[in-house]
Write a protein that holds these residues in place. Structure first.
Motif, mmCIF file in Angstrom:
data_model
loop_
_atom_site.group_PDB
_atom_site.id
_atom_site.type_symbol
_atom_site.label_atom_id
_atom_site.label_comp_id
_atom_site.label_asym_id
_atom_site.label_seq_id
_atom_site.Cartn_x
_atom_site.Cartn_y
_atom_site.Cartn_z
ATOM 1 N N GLN A 42 -32.244 92.202 14.560
ATOM 2 C CA GLN A 42 -31.315 91.035 15.149
ATOM 3 C C GLN A 42 -30.209 90.921 14.136
ATOM 4 O OE1 GLN A 42 -33.358 87.295 15.017
ATOM 5 N NE2 GLN A 42 -32.113 86.672 16.495
ATOM 6 N N LEU A 43 -28.976 90.961 14.448
ATOM 7 C CA LEU A 43 -27.737 90.760 13.756
ATOM 8 C C LEU A 43 -27.109 89.523 14.072
ATOM 9 C CD1 LEU A 43 -25.567 93.361 11.896
ATOM 10 C CD2 LEU A 43 -24.286 91.866 13.326
ATOM 11 N N ALA A 44 -26.829 88.760 12.829
ATOM 12 C CA ALA A 44 -26.238 87.374 13.060
ATOM 13 C C ALA A 44 -25.003 87.550 12.162
ATOM 14 C CB ALA A 44 -27.009 86.568 12.641
ATOM 15 N N VAL A 45 -23.947 86.515 12.702
ATOM 16 C CA VAL A 45 -22.879 86.212 11.854
ATOM 17 C C VAL A 45 -22.956 84.606 11.448
ATOM 18 C CG1 VAL A 45 -20.190 86.058 11.526
ATOM 19 C CG2 VAL A 45 -21.278 88.030 12.641
ATOM 20 N N ALA A 46 -22.845 84.477 10.273
ATOM 21 C CA ALA A 46 -23.355 83.017 10.058
ATOM 22 C C ALA A 46 -22.360 82.371 9.037
ATOM 23 C CB ALA A 46 -24.677 82.711 9.670
ATOM 24 N N ASN A 47 -22.213 80.942 8.652
ATOM 25 C CA ASN A 47 -21.537 80.730 7.422
ATOM 26 C C ASN A 47 -22.717 80.881 6.228
ATOM 27 O OD1 ASN A 47 -23.312 78.472 7.476
ATOM 28 N ND2 ASN A 47 -21.860 77.224 8.629
ATOM 29 N N THR A 48 -22.342 80.501 5.259
ATOM 30 C CA THR A 48 -23.166 80.891 3.970
ATOM 31 C C THR A 48 -24.594 79.800 3.766
ATOM 32 O OG1 THR A 48 -21.151 81.169 2.451
ATOM 33 C CG2 THR A 48 -23.229 80.627 1.489
ATOM 34 N N SER A 49 -24.494 78.670 4.315
ATOM 35 C CA SER A 49 -25.669 77.850 4.433
ATOM 36 C C SER A 49 -26.673 78.219 5.218
ATOM 37 C CB SER A 49 -25.343 76.190 4.250
ATOM 38 O OG SER A 49 -24.641 76.196 5.470
ATOM 39 N N ASP A 50 -26.011 78.534 6.378
ATOM 40 C CA ASP A 50 -26.777 78.877 7.643
ATOM 41 C C ASP A 50 -27.545 80.376 7.313
ATOM 42 O OD1 ASP A 50 -26.551 76.432 9.083
ATOM 43 O OD2 ASP A 50 -24.831 77.155 10.148
ATOM 44 N N MET A 51 -26.834 81.247 6.620
ATOM 45 C CA MET A 51 -27.212 82.548 6.487
ATOM 46 C C MET A 51 -28.750 82.146 5.589
ATOM 47 S SD MET A 51 -25.544 85.742 4.391
ATOM 48 C CE MET A 51 -25.478 84.875 2.739
ATOM 49 N N TRP A 52 -28.789 81.570 4.753
ATOM 50 C CA TRP A 52 -30.108 81.349 3.844
ATOM 51 C C TRP A 52 -31.037 80.598 4.854
ATOM 52 C CZ3 TRP A 52 -29.803 84.987 1.184
ATOM 53 C CH2 TRP A 52 -28.564 85.381 0.453
ATOM 54 N N ARG A 53 -30.784 79.644 5.723
ATOM 55 C CA ARG A 53 -31.429 78.896 6.610
ATOM 56 C C ARG A 53 -31.927 80.037 7.530
ATOM 57 N NH1 ARG A 53 -27.573 75.076 7.327
ATOM 58 N NH2 ARG A 53 -27.867 73.402 5.603
ATOM 59 N N MET A 54 -31.508 81.094 7.908
ATOM 60 C CA MET A 54 -31.749 82.004 8.933
ATOM 61 C C MET A 54 -32.837 82.864 8.245
ATOM 62 S SD MET A 54 -28.310 82.936 11.086
ATOM 63 C CE MET A 54 -29.250 83.683 12.180
ATOM 64 N N VAL A 55 -32.559 83.180 7.015
ATOM 65 C CA VAL A 55 -33.852 84.030 6.465
ATOM 66 C C VAL A 55 -35.042 83.325 6.107
ATOM 67 C CG1 VAL A 55 -34.241 84.983 4.001
ATOM 68 C CG2 VAL A 55 -32.259 85.215 4.967
ATOM 69 N N VAL A 56 -35.053 82.139 5.829
ATOM 70 C CA VAL A 56 -36.213 81.137 5.712
ATOM 71 C C VAL A 56 -36.952 80.948 7.147
ATOM 72 C CG1 VAL A 56 -36.980 78.833 5.353
ATOM 73 C CG2 VAL A 56 -35.503 80.035 3.733
ATOM 74 N N ASP A 57 -36.066 80.911 8.118
ATOM 75 C CA ASP A 57 -36.671 80.720 9.571
ATOM 76 C C ASP A 57 -37.230 81.907 9.980
ATOM 77 O OD1 ASP A 57 -35.671 78.222 10.051
ATOM 78 O OD2 ASP A 57 -33.783 78.583 11.133
ATOM 79 N N ALA A 58 -36.641 83.078 9.344
ATOM 80 C CA ALA A 58 -37.326 84.559 9.915
ATOM 81 C C ALA A 58 -38.786 84.708 9.244
ATOM 82 C CB ALA A 58 -36.341 85.553 9.564
#
Length: 175
Positions: A42-58
């Motif tokens: 799964q590849l995503a483009v996100a802003n900085t803060s959402d990037m780390w939220r996506m890691v936590v959500d994963a």
């Protein structure tokens, strides 16, 4: 491969377009060079803060509730990141850090897709899960286990950095 743009504005459309165009060719380069498979991605483009939220959500389905601040404090304004998910690998490209920097977008894709392939090597996913559980304070590792995990992370990082040199090849394959 599944591609998503996670709440990024129009100002990042060029980054989204470049990532989308480069994903397939970058994956081919990585799989050819390191003779490994990227697998379920799964590849995503996100802003900085959402990037780390996506890691936590994963990580949440694997490890339970987690704190995004653990990641953002350690990683700062990285160009991208890769991590395991319950079903494969998540790669996130930081639209803010990469904005207007096509070479960095290409290098980031090559770097993070290398990690995706590394996570599919025999034993790598289990080692990463044990290491993350240790980092989250869930299941501690012994000093020897942590040292071995850190050596593997360092070796993987060196390999991913070496793969960035293929950015010109990637750019030519897209142009």
């Amino acid at each position: 491969m599944h591609f998503i743009a996670n709440r990024v504005g129009r100002q990042h459309q060029a980054t989204i377009d470049r990532v989308h165009a480069a994903l397939g060719p970058a994956a081919e380069i990585i799989e050819d060079e390191i003779r490994g498979r990227i697998g379920c991605l799964q590849l995503a483009v996100a802003n900085t803060s959402d990037m780390w939220r996506m890691v936590v959500d994963a990580h949440r389905p694997i490890f339970g509730r987690q704190d995004a601040r653990l990641w953002s404090r350690e990683q700062g304004d990285a160009f991208g990141t890769a991590t395991i998910t319950s079903s494969g690998v998540l790669v996130v490209v930081n639209a803010q850090a990469c904005k207007g920097r096509q070479v960095e977008i290409d290098k980031t894709l090559l770097h993070e897709l290398t990690h995706a392939a590394q996570f599919n090597r025999p034993g790598a996913r289990d080692l990463l899960m044990r290491s993350l559980a240790n980092n989250y304070g869930i299941t501690p590792m012994t000093e020897a286990e942590a040292a071995a995990a850190n050596r593997q992370v360092d070796a993987d990082e060196r390999e991913a950095e070496r793969m960035e040199r293929h950015h010109r090849q990637l750019a030519k394959s897209i142009a």
